[in-house]
Design a protein around this motif. Structure first.
Motif, PDB file in Angstrom:
ATOM      1  N   SER A  99     -13.414  -1.929  15.104  1.00 29.12           N
ATOM      2  CA  SER A  99     -14.135  -0.716  15.023  1.00 29.12           C
ATOM      3  C   SER A  99     -13.940   0.181  13.822  1.00 29.12           C
ATOM      4  CB  SER A  99     -14.093   0.177  16.547  1.00 29.12           C
ATOM      5  OG  SER A  99     -13.935  -0.811  17.376  1.00 29.12           O
ATOM      6  N   ILE A 100     -13.908  -0.151  12.710  1.00 30.46           N
ATOM      7  CA  ILE A 100     -13.824   0.851  11.571  1.00 30.46           C
ATOM      8  C   ILE A 100     -14.879   1.893  11.502  1.00 30.46           C
ATOM      9  CG2 ILE A 100     -14.274   1.087   9.014  1.00 30.46           C
ATOM     10  CD1 ILE A 100     -12.608  -1.144   8.548  1.00 30.46           C
ATOM     11  N   ASN A 101     -14.495   3.247  11.243  1.00 29.35           N
ATOM     12  CA  ASN A 101     -15.523   4.067  11.471  1.00 29.35           C
ATOM     13  C   ASN A 101     -16.600   4.089  10.196  1.00 29.35           C
ATOM     14  OD1 ASN A 101     -17.335   6.480  11.546  1.00 29.35           O
ATOM     15  ND2 ASN A 101     -15.494   7.674  12.638  1.00 29.35           N
ATOM     16  N   ILE A 102     -17.563   3.202  10.158  1.00 27.55           N
ATOM     17  CA  ILE A 102     -18.213   2.828   9.222  1.00 27.55           C
ATOM     18  C   ILE A 102     -19.164   3.858   8.645  1.00 27.55           C
ATOM     19  CG2 ILE A 102     -20.128   1.237   8.368  1.00 27.55           C
ATOM     20  CD1 ILE A 102     -18.845  -0.727  10.524  1.00 27.55           C
ATOM     21  N   PRO A 103     -19.917   4.776   9.420  1.00 29.06           N
ATOM     22  CA  PRO A 103     -20.617   5.762   8.793  1.00 29.06           C
ATOM     23  C   PRO A 103     -19.727   6.849   8.158  1.00 29.06           C
ATOM     24  CG  PRO A 103     -20.931   5.632  11.188  1.00 29.06           C
ATOM     25  CD  PRO A 103     -20.147   4.399  11.126  1.00 29.06           C
ATOM     26  N   VAL A 134      -8.826  -6.254   1.205  1.00 34.17           N
ATOM     27  CA  VAL A 134      -8.953  -7.865   1.769  1.00 34.17           C
ATOM     28  C   VAL A 134     -10.163  -7.962   2.412  1.00 34.17           C
ATOM     29  CG1 VAL A 134      -7.533  -9.616   2.916  1.00 34.17           C
ATOM     30  CG2 VAL A 134      -6.294  -8.060   1.557  1.00 34.17           C
ATOM     31  N   CYS A 135     -10.359  -7.272   3.590  1.00 32.19           N
ATOM     32  CA  CYS A 135     -11.161  -7.593   4.389  1.00 32.19           C
ATOM     33  C   CYS A 135     -12.577  -7.206   3.647  1.00 32.19           C
ATOM     34  CB  CYS A 135     -11.333  -6.658   5.552  1.00 32.19           C
ATOM     35  SG  CYS A 135      -9.702  -6.985   6.630  1.00 32.19           S
ATOM     36  N   GLY A 136     -12.762  -6.556   2.956  1.00 32.49           N
ATOM     37  CA  GLY A 136     -14.154  -5.915   2.107  1.00 32.49           C
ATOM     38  C   GLY A 136     -14.409  -7.501   1.353  1.00 32.49           C
TER      39      GLY A 136
HETATM   40  S1  SF4 Z   1     -16.049  -5.942   6.448  1.00 31.93           S
HETATM   41 FE1  SF4 Z   1     -14.828  -6.486   8.404  1.00 31.93          FE
HETATM   42  S2  SF4 Z   1     -13.323  -4.951   8.634  1.00 31.93           S
HETATM   43 FE2  SF4 Z   1     -14.937  -4.076   7.092  1.00 31.93          FE
HETATM   44  S3  SF4 Z   1     -16.340  -2.963   8.765  1.00 31.93           S
HETATM   45 FE3  SF4 Z   1     -16.967  -5.351   8.326  1.00 31.93          FE
HETATM   46  S4  SF4 Z   1     -16.158  -6.310  10.032  1.00 31.93           S
HETATM   47 FE4  SF4 Z   1     -14.947  -4.310  10.015  1.00 31.93          FE
END
Ligand code: SF4
Ligand code: FAD
Ligand code: FAD
Ligand code: SF4
Ligand code: FES
Ligand code: MG
Lengths: 272, 474
Positions: free
Chosen positions: B58-62, B89-91
């Motif tokens: 649940s990263i605060n994407i917006p 890394v996740c990106g």
């Molecule tokens: S890329 Fe991965 S860590 Fe980043 S918002 Fe999407 S699911 Fe979450």
């Protein structure tokens, strides 16, 4: 980084190295091995722990020069460091008081056999040891083996020391002479294969310690796989010792040659 | 409304014929700041951001994307760091198309391409790293309580970071000679450069985390030995490092290896370089068995090691492949052949016991199985052979048995995973927590990291209650 504190050349090809590794010295049991890496471009290669001194915090390995990695290790001097050293790895030898134990070691395989001989003796067994080498110069640890065995038989291919003949000849003589309850064999794969065939004939339970090609030594890669009793096993975590009568030695030997060309190229590159 | 008219940004890539010359050249080059800011304007800052539901942590994407839109890239990176220990890394390696991006408003409601969340995440994290002003997070007052981490994969690293922030004295033990777990020995540098991982490790060091390599907990010393040294609690992030084989005839012939062996030799040991002492097998025809990320990494590695034909053999169809979409796409650009609905049944070796041919069978898809994917069924009489002198088996991994085997009283499932109380990550032994692949079987980097964070939060509560609030003698 582990410091080398002692080094002895047994022969031109075989070197004893004592290295600081206090935790491993404390934790190791007979049959365990370590994986070492020399230099930042170094390969991970396994060597059996031939002895340890808990008080000094050191372990001993005995290394035969084969190709790049063993040569680089043998070229290190006292005071220099082994880049990486990890262990103890593998299952320890199962040592019980069974009566009479026949231990056979060939070539540099005599080194890993030493702590096992010591442990069998300590457990109250009658221990008869047969060690063998191609010639006198290649024979190692004779005095140590004699000290810890009830009887020691020395065999050389060329008769330059002890008796002339193969390790199996010395073993068969003992088996014919007295009741042997258990056997253990460590050495070149071909030697272990023939030892195994011999003791199978006499129905003596036998363990062999395998030296398959390894990378991590923790069960992660599967390079070390062998077939035992028709099933695939990983030598590093399921072994290195297995019931010799169930090992597919021919497959094991062919797998030892799996990287032959590439290894020779590495050696050429290293020497030139 | 004009936001919606903007085309989704395309990632710049190295040309396929260039990139296959090296194992160490990253395929994706990244976005420019202008491109990232423009892409960020596409995000509609939804009142109900469903994208966040798609992200396992649940990263605060917006919030992070709006910071990019404003040009406050470091601010965006800070938002990412609130939740993710390793955004760079996740990106790069998250299966975004199945997670956050799959749940983006653009996809769910507009039937358009999602906001490029992954690319933007990578951009913000890279920008911060390259700016040289990586913020070392504020640390709580040291509390003197020692905790041990077993395994230095993404799970262990994220746990270590959070515990260090909370003031604990953290030591990470790693069996191998390198820190990073699969991020180093598995995932190749053309997807995830080691330098990116190393910066994060360096950051943890700055936070006081200690790393001990060449140390196998359970072998070099036991958990009890570590307790005697004063460690009060443990986090097991030992991964799923046990490779599976198919147990078909001839599989132990030379030239056939697990993807772990193949990738470790190249990625960890550097066997793609002549200077490395570790040998690697090269072949004109290389077959990789499997359809996951590990299979894609292996087959693309084979191409980079000079294979003329580098082939995927997979028993289902492309649709069922578990690999990230981007990897399949990149593999195709690089000339990888895909033999789908095909399954190996036997290996044929030459006189030197080296594999020379693979006998395969064609498959067709039947009813869906337990995994919801259609079950492959062998087609009678469809067998044929493929020439190959190198075969990489990438059909999955099992949990690493070292810890389950060496710690008495630890509850383990029949699959060998460590049992934990869900959401707490606490095992049957109260002071032992666990997460990542050792709990889930083979999963993903982001899930492994999420577990690490959850475990840290819960272990903190556990330790505070036990040692810190009551002022017990340590
Ligand atoms: S890329 Fe991965 S860590 Fe980043 S918002 Fe999407 S699911 Fe979450
Ligand atoms: C459990 C175990 C214990 C061992 N104990 C000892 C010991 O006490 N003393 C000793 O001298 N040797 C021991 N060996 C063998 C030793 O590991 C190899 O001789 C060494 O790795 C050779 O490496 P190299 O680069 O010098 O030679 P190379 O030229 O690369 O190889 C020579 C031969 O050694 C074998 N070998 C190569 N790489 C490996 C590898 N990564 N792992 C295992 N074998 C390999 C192969 O059969 C190869 O053909 C042991 C091996 C195992 C598996
Ligand atoms: C080739 C490959 C490609 C992948 N690609 C992707 C991808 O694109 N996207 C994605 O999300 N996921 C991917 N994955 C999966 C992902 O890498 C894993 O889910 C993740 O790394 C699990 O993290 P972890 O921290 O649980 O364990 P790991 O990363 O496996 O780390 C465990 C570490 O613990 C060490 N260890 C084990 N036992 C001990 C012990 N007793 N003592 C000390 N140390 C120990 C191991 O040596 C290892 O370094 C891939 C996996 C592989 C193999
Ligand atoms: S769902 Fe898509 S548009 Fe909405 S906030 Fe998330 S990323 Fe932005
Ligand atoms: S050496 Fe890798 S599994 Fe045994
Ligand atoms: Mg070698």
């Amino acid at each position: 980084m582990n410091k080398i504190v002692e080094k002895e050349n047994f022969s031109e090809k075989v070197v004893k190295i004592v290295v600081e590794a206090p935790l491993i010295a404390k934790a190791r049991k007979p049959g365990n091995f370590v994986i070492v890496r020399v230099g930042e471009k170094g390969e991970r290669v396994p060597f059996t722990i031939a002895g340890a001194d808990i008080a000094k915090g050191t372990i001993t390995i005995i290394v035969q020069k084969m190709g790049v990695s063993s040569t680089k290790l043998c070229n290190l001097e006292v005071g220099e460091y082994i880049t990486d050293l990890v262990g103890p790895l593998g299952k320890p030898t199962e040592i019980h008081n069974v009566g009479t134990v026949l231990c056979s070691g060939g070539g540099v395989g005599v080194a890993p056999l030493l702590p096992i001989v010591e442990a069998y003796k300590k457990a109250g067994n009658r221990v008869i040891t047969v060690i063998a080498a191609r010639s006198k110069e290649l024979l190692i640890l004779e005095d140590e083996m004699r000290k810890h065995s009830d009887e020691l038989i020395v065999m050389t291919d060329d008769g330059s020391h002890g008796r002339k003949g193969l390790v199996t000849e010395g073993m068969e003589e003992v088996i014919k002479r007295e009741k042997v309850d258990e056997c253990i064999t460590i050495g070149p794969a071909i030697m272990m294969k023939f030892c195994s065939l011999l003791t199978k004939k006499y129905e003596i339970p036998t363990m062999a310690s395998l030296n398959s090609i390894m990378v991590d030594g923790t069960g992660m890669c599967g390079a070390c796989r062998v077939t035992v009793d028709g099933k695939t096993k990983f030598t590093c975590v399921d072994g290195p010792e297995f019931d010799a009568h169930k090992i597919d030695f021919d497959e094991m030997m062919s797998r030892l040659g799996g990287y032959k060309e590439e290894e020779n190229d590495k050696m050429d590159h290293f020497q030139n | 409304k004009d936001r919606m008219a903007i085309e989704r940004v395309e990632m710049h890539e190295m040309a396929p014929e260039e990139r296959i010359k090296s194992q160490r050249v990253e395929v994706n080059i990244g976005l420019s700041k202008e491109e990232a800011m423009l892409e960020a304007t596409r995000c509609m800052d939804c009142v109900n951001p469903t994208c966040m539901e798609g992200c396992p942590v649940s990263i605060n994407i917006p919030k992070f994307i709006k910071n990019i839109e404003r040009g406050d890239i470091l601010g965006a990176a800070a938002v990412l760091k609130e939740t993710s220990a390793l955004p760079a890394v996740c990106g790069r390696v998250c299966p975004q198309e199945a997670q956050c991006e799959a749940r983006c408003f653009y996809v769910e409601k507009l039937n358009l391409k999602s906001v490029a969340i992954g690319h933007l995440e990578r951009f913000a994290a890279d920008f911060e790293r390259e700016s040289g002003v990586i913020s070392v997070p504020e640390l709580a007052e040291p509390n003197g309580v020692k905790v041990a981490v077993i395994g230095s994969g993404p799970s262990g690293l994220s746990f270590a970071g959070d515990m260090a922030k909370s003031g604990y004295d953290v030591t990470v033990f790693e069996a191998l000679h390198e820190i990073g777990g699969v991020l180093k020995y598995g995932i190749p540098e053309f997807r995830l450069p080691n330098a990116v991982v190393d910066v994060e490790i360096e950051n943890l060091r700055k936070m006081g985390v200690k790393f001990i390599t060449n140390y196998i907990v359970g072998q070099t010393a036991s958990l009890d030995d570590l307790k005697k040294e004063g460690f009060k609690a443990f986090y097991v992030g030992s991964g799923a490092g046990l490779p599976r084989f198919m147990n078909i005839p001839g599989e132990n012939s030379n030239g056939i290896m697990s993807s772990n062996e193949y990738l470790t030799r190249v990625n960890l040991m550097g066997a793609d370089s002549e200077e490395s002492d570790t040998p690697i097998l090269r072949g004109k025809n290389v077959v990789v068995v499997g359809g996951g990320n590990t299979a894609m990494d292996s087959v693309r590695t084979a191409k980079r090691l000079g294979a003329e034909r580098a082939m995927i053999v997979y028993r289902r169809s492309e649709e069922e492949m578990p690999a990230r979409l981007e990897e399949v796409h990149h593999a195709k650009q690089e000339g990888i052949e895909f033999l789908t609905l095909t399954n190996p049944i036997e290996y044929i070796a030459d006189d030197n016991h080296r594999v020379s041919q693979i006998k395969v069978q064609k498959m067709e898809l039947g009813e869906p199985d337990a995994s919801g994917r259609r079950r492959p069924i062998p087609m009678e009489g469809s067998e044929y052979t493929i020439d190959a002198t190198v075969v990489v088996v990438a059909v999955g991994v099992s949990p690493n048995p070292l810890i389950p085997n060496s710690v008495e009283g630890l509850e383990v499932s029949k699959w060998g995973t460590i049992e934990v109380v869900k959401d707490k990550m606490q095992s049957s032994i109260p002071e032992v927590f666990a997460g990542g692949d050792i709990v889930r079987g083979g999963a993903t980097v982001i899930l492994a990291m999420g577990d690490g964070r959850k475990a840290a939060a819960n272990m903190d509560v556990y330790l505070k209650e036990k040692y810190l609030s009551k002022k017990v003698e340590l």
